[in-house]
Design an enzyme around this catalytic site. Structure first.
Site, PDB file in Angstrom:
ATOM      1  N   ALA A 296       0.838  -1.102  -0.045  1.00 27.51           N
ATOM      2  CA  ALA A 296       0.004  -0.083  -0.114  1.00 27.51           C
ATOM      3  C   ALA A 296       0.867   1.107  -0.130  1.00 27.51           C
ATOM      4  O   ALA A 296       0.425   2.366  -0.042  1.00 27.51           O
ATOM      5  CB  ALA A 296      -0.994  -0.038   1.204  1.00 27.51           C
TER       6      ALA A 296
ATOM      7  N   ARG B  65      10.890   9.312  13.792  1.00 31.71           N
ATOM      8  CA  ARG B  65       9.817   8.535  14.208  1.00 31.71           C
ATOM      9  C   ARG B  65       9.957   8.154  15.962  1.00 31.71           C
ATOM     10  O   ARG B  65       8.949   8.141  16.695  1.00 31.71           O
ATOM     11  CB  ARG B  65       9.493   6.994  13.661  1.00 31.71           C
ATOM     12  CG  ARG B  65       9.334   7.385  12.206  1.00 31.71           C
ATOM     13  CD  ARG B  65       8.743   6.073  11.700  1.00 31.71           C
ATOM     14  NE  ARG B  65       8.883   6.189  10.105  1.00 31.71           N
ATOM     15  CZ  ARG B  65       8.510   5.163   9.342  1.00 31.71           C
ATOM     16  NH1 ARG B  65       8.223   4.029   9.761  1.00 31.71           N
ATOM     17  NH2 ARG B  65       8.687   5.466   8.004  1.00 31.71           N
TER      18      ARG B  65
ATOM     19  N   ASN C 288       8.166  -4.178   0.299  1.00 30.04           N
ATOM     20  CA  ASN C 288       7.306  -3.431   1.285  1.00 30.04           C
ATOM     21  C   ASN C 288       8.259  -2.714   2.268  1.00 30.04           C
ATOM     22  O   ASN C 288       7.739  -2.076   3.253  1.00 30.04           O
ATOM     23  CB  ASN C 288       6.588  -4.674   1.968  1.00 30.04           C
ATOM     24  CG  ASN C 288       4.900  -3.723   2.004  1.00 30.04           C
ATOM     25  OD1 ASN C 288       4.818  -2.888   1.458  1.00 30.04           O
ATOM     26  ND2 ASN C 288       4.105  -4.547   2.904  1.00 30.04           N
TER      27      ASN C 288
ATOM     28  N   CYS D  90      13.983  -6.518  10.216  1.00 34.13           N
ATOM     29  CA  CYS D  90      12.764  -5.973  10.503  1.00 34.13           C
ATOM     30  C   CYS D  90      11.722  -7.017  11.103  1.00 34.13           C
ATOM     31  O   CYS D  90      10.912  -6.962  11.734  1.00 34.13           O
ATOM     32  CB  CYS D  90      12.086  -5.099   9.362  1.00 34.13           C
ATOM     33  SG  CYS D  90      12.819  -3.686   8.959  1.00 34.13           S
TER      34      CYS D  90
ATOM     35  N   ASN E  46       9.273  -3.862  15.330  1.00 27.19           N
ATOM     36  CA  ASN E  46       8.716  -2.774  15.673  1.00 27.19           C
ATOM     37  C   ASN E  46       7.513  -2.916  16.690  1.00 27.19           C
ATOM     38  O   ASN E  46       6.807  -2.097  17.174  1.00 27.19           O
ATOM     39  CB  ASN E  46       8.022  -1.885  14.818  1.00 27.19           C
ATOM     40  CG  ASN E  46       8.790  -1.599  13.532  1.00 27.19           C
ATOM     41  OD1 ASN E  46       8.919  -2.085  12.496  1.00 27.19           O
ATOM     42  ND2 ASN E  46       9.762  -0.592  14.011  1.00 27.19           N
TER      43      ASN E  46
ATOM     44  N   GLU F 166       8.857   3.350  18.323  1.00 28.27           N
ATOM     45  CA  GLU F 166       9.055   2.356  17.376  1.00 28.27           C
ATOM     46  C   GLU F 166       9.716   1.045  17.814  1.00 28.27           C
ATOM     47  O   GLU F 166       9.974   0.201  16.969  1.00 28.27           O
ATOM     48  CB  GLU F 166       9.972   2.930  16.148  1.00 28.27           C
ATOM     49  CG  GLU F 166       9.314   4.354  15.481  1.00 28.27           C
ATOM     50  CD  GLU F 166       8.050   4.019  14.709  1.00 28.27           C
ATOM     51  OE1 GLU F 166       8.220   3.308  13.812  1.00 28.27           O
ATOM     52  OE2 GLU F 166       7.061   4.751  14.858  1.00 28.27           O
TER      53      GLU F 166
ATOM     54  N   HIS G 130      14.647   3.924  10.570  1.00 25.66           N
ATOM     55  CA  HIS G 130      14.763   3.423  11.841  1.00 25.66           C
ATOM     56  C   HIS G 130      16.394   3.031  12.021  1.00 25.66           C
ATOM     57  O   HIS G 130      17.278   3.036  11.038  1.00 25.66           O
ATOM     58  CB  HIS G 130      14.150   2.004  12.037  1.00 25.66           C
ATOM     59  CG  HIS G 130      12.664   2.163  12.111  1.00 25.66           C
ATOM     60  ND1 HIS G 130      11.963   1.200  11.417  1.00 25.66           N
ATOM     61  CD2 HIS G 130      11.925   2.955  12.772  1.00 25.66           C
ATOM     62  CE1 HIS G 130      10.647   1.598  11.619  1.00 25.66           C
ATOM     63  NE2 HIS G 130      10.549   2.531  12.621  1.00 25.66           N
TER      64      HIS G 130
ATOM     65  N   SER H 211       3.869   4.223   4.065  1.00 22.09           N
ATOM     66  CA  SER H 211       5.169   4.531   5.196  1.00 22.09           C
ATOM     67  C   SER H 211       6.088   5.633   4.522  1.00 22.09           C
ATOM     68  O   SER H 211       7.087   5.445   4.087  1.00 22.09           O
ATOM     69  CB  SER H 211       5.904   3.461   5.550  1.00 22.09           C
ATOM     70  OG  SER H 211       6.696   3.839   6.955  1.00 22.09           O
ATOM     71  N   PHE H 212       5.470   6.980   4.677  1.00 23.83           N
ATOM     72  CA  PHE H 212       6.366   8.018   4.191  1.00 23.83           C
ATOM     73  C   PHE H 212       7.895   8.091   4.961  1.00 23.83           C
ATOM     74  O   PHE H 212       7.892   7.776   6.194  1.00 23.83           O
ATOM     75  CB  PHE H 212       5.617   9.502   4.402  1.00 23.83           C
ATOM     76  CG  PHE H 212       6.533  10.644   4.029  1.00 23.83           C
ATOM     77  CD1 PHE H 212       6.552  10.727   2.760  1.00 23.83           C
ATOM     78  CD2 PHE H 212       6.755  11.637   5.023  1.00 23.83           C
ATOM     79  CE1 PHE H 212       7.347  12.040   2.292  1.00 23.83           C
ATOM     80  CE2 PHE H 212       7.524  12.532   4.686  1.00 23.83           C
ATOM     81  CZ  PHE H 212       7.845  12.897   3.241  1.00 23.83           C
TER      82      PHE H 212
END
Length: 444
Positions: free
Chosen positions: A19, A214, A365, A371, A110, A174, A250, A22-23
């Protein structure tokens, strides 16, 4: 006391989709609205878990979250049956529907911040679910993350699971993606490194100009208090705001640590010398020397590090005292990174082995090997006290592969999110998964 590190990988859910929500995450934005393959994504993740478990590394999983998030959709005014809610959201707010279907819980780095019992004043392993309040599609994850963690680590004699911090900008958290633990060995007291992007209450502090920072200092300090950490062995370091603006959303995209080794890029921190000095002093307090492995910009530009996810790799301790670096195939496709890694393992470094995995569905993604996993160091008693149904075994691997083959689609288009049948398929798959894992009532 001896301890073993377990990596809890996120099991990719049946609604895995691109989608581009995540800017600041370059890979996520680059593949927005393209077709995904949920089945392949899950199988790639399972293959990684199986291979590492077979090597003797502690390996477990965290289950996917239920999707779509009907609670989110109903809370903003969409009413009627589930099918009607989906239809209205698809017509009136397709981006919010995509948020409700977000695949991001697969990135369990996260999910929470974890402090092992050797570091905490009460001798328990502490978890704080991350509020992830910088992004709508992630801001609701903490409820189910805490629920799953409490189901797996339910023995309060050994474990403490804390709810997320207040969901305000001042406490943007985060999770483990901005946290690293360094130590002499996993069972002894260690140094907990919190990397933050900005300070909420200091207007004079530097901050990125293009992409959001973040993680706040205030959030990191709050987690350390909740986990009852020693001030002498807790270090706070600011991430370089310039690299955040280059897509390093991150710290785990620009640095990774394990045992006494910190593998990091020259531009990772706002004050590199100051960060290393703090870490060396804190490591001295636990009787360990810091092994700082610096990657120069001249060898690997930041853009290449981001494109390959060189630092979003797992650094694992082996029985012989050396370390293996778990990397995505993309590291071999970026010339500067491939050359650097070849020289690294041949040059007498503590990192003497590269383990490659095809994780393209996750990489496209915006998330690599690091991650996908939450690190939890557990003593023998703690490992026995956690729920055993999530520990990766050969039998569980084959059961989950069959489950994926039964329930997952091999192609998912953005338009499919409006299909009520997809929601039914996801619900049925997760109900069966909760039985497979021995976690009845896992989903609300």
């Amino acid at each position: 006391m001896s301890a073993r590190e377990f990596n809890f990988d996120g099991l990719v859910g049946p609604s895995h989709n691109y989608a581009g929500l995540s800017f600041g995450n370059v890979a996520s934005f680059s593949n927005v609205k393209s077709a995904s393959n949920p089945k392949l994504a899950a199988l790639q993740g399972l293959a990684k878990m199986r291979a590492l478990a077979a090597r003797g590394f502690g390996q477990a999983l965290l289950p996917p979250q239920d999707r779509p998030n009907f609670r989110l959709l109903r809370s903003i005014g969409f009413t009627g049956s589930d099918a009607e809610v989906l239809s209205k959201a698809a017509k009136e707010a397709p981006v919010i529907l995509a948020c409700a279907y977000s695949a991001s819980p697969m990135w369990t780095a996260n999910a929470a911040t974890v402090s092992p019992s050797a570091d905490s004043a009460d001798g328990r392993t502490h978890f704080t679910a991350a509020n992830l309040n910088n992004k709508l599609h992630r801001a609701f994850e903490h409820e189910q993350s805490a629920r799953a963690l409490r189901a797996i680590f339910k023995d309060e004699k050994h474990f403490a699971v804390h709810d997320a911090l207040p969901g305000t900008p001042a406490f943007g958290d985060e999770g483990a993606a901005n946290h690293t633990r360094l130590c002499k060995d996993h069972g002894s007291a260690g140094v907990e490194l919190f990397v933050y992007g900005r300070t909420e209450f200091d207007a004079s502090a530097s901050a990125p100009k293009k992409y959001p920072a973040r993680q706040t200092l205030e959030a990191s300090q709050a987690v350390a208090r909740l986990h009852r950490l020693s001030a002498e062995r807790t270090v706070y370091v600011q991430q370089n705001p310039d690299v955040i603006d280059q897509g390093v959303f991150h710290n785990d995209v620009i640095a990774v640590g394990n045992a006494n080794a910190l593998f990091y890029h020259e531009q990772a921190f706002a004050d590199e010398a100051g960060a290393l000095d703090q870490l060396r002093r804190a490591m001295g307090a636990v009787g360990a020397d810091l092994n700082a492995i610096r990657v120069d910009t001249a060898h690997v530009p930041v853009a290449d590090a981001v494109a390959s996810y060189l630092f979003n790799s797992q650094l694992l301790s082996k029985a012989d005292g050396k370390m293996a670096l778990v990397i995505p195939h993309e590291c071999q496709e970026v010339t500067s990174v491939a050359r650097y890694l070849e020289n690294l393992v041949a040059g007498g470094s503590v990192i003497d082995e590269l383990i490659h995995f095809d994780l393209r569905q996750s990489m496209r993604n915006g998330g690599g090997p690091a991650c996908l996993r939450l690190r939890v160091a557990l003593t023998e008693a703690e490992a026995a006290a956690m729920h055993q149904g999530v520990v990766m075994t050969e039998a569980l691997y084959h059961t989950l592969v069959a489950w994926v083959e039964k329930h997952y689609r091999d192609r998912l288009e953005p338009a499919d999110l409006a299909d009520p049948q997809l929601a039914i398929e996801v619900h049925n798959a997760l109900e069966e998964l909760s039985r497979i894992l021995g976690l009845p009532g896992l989903y609300d």
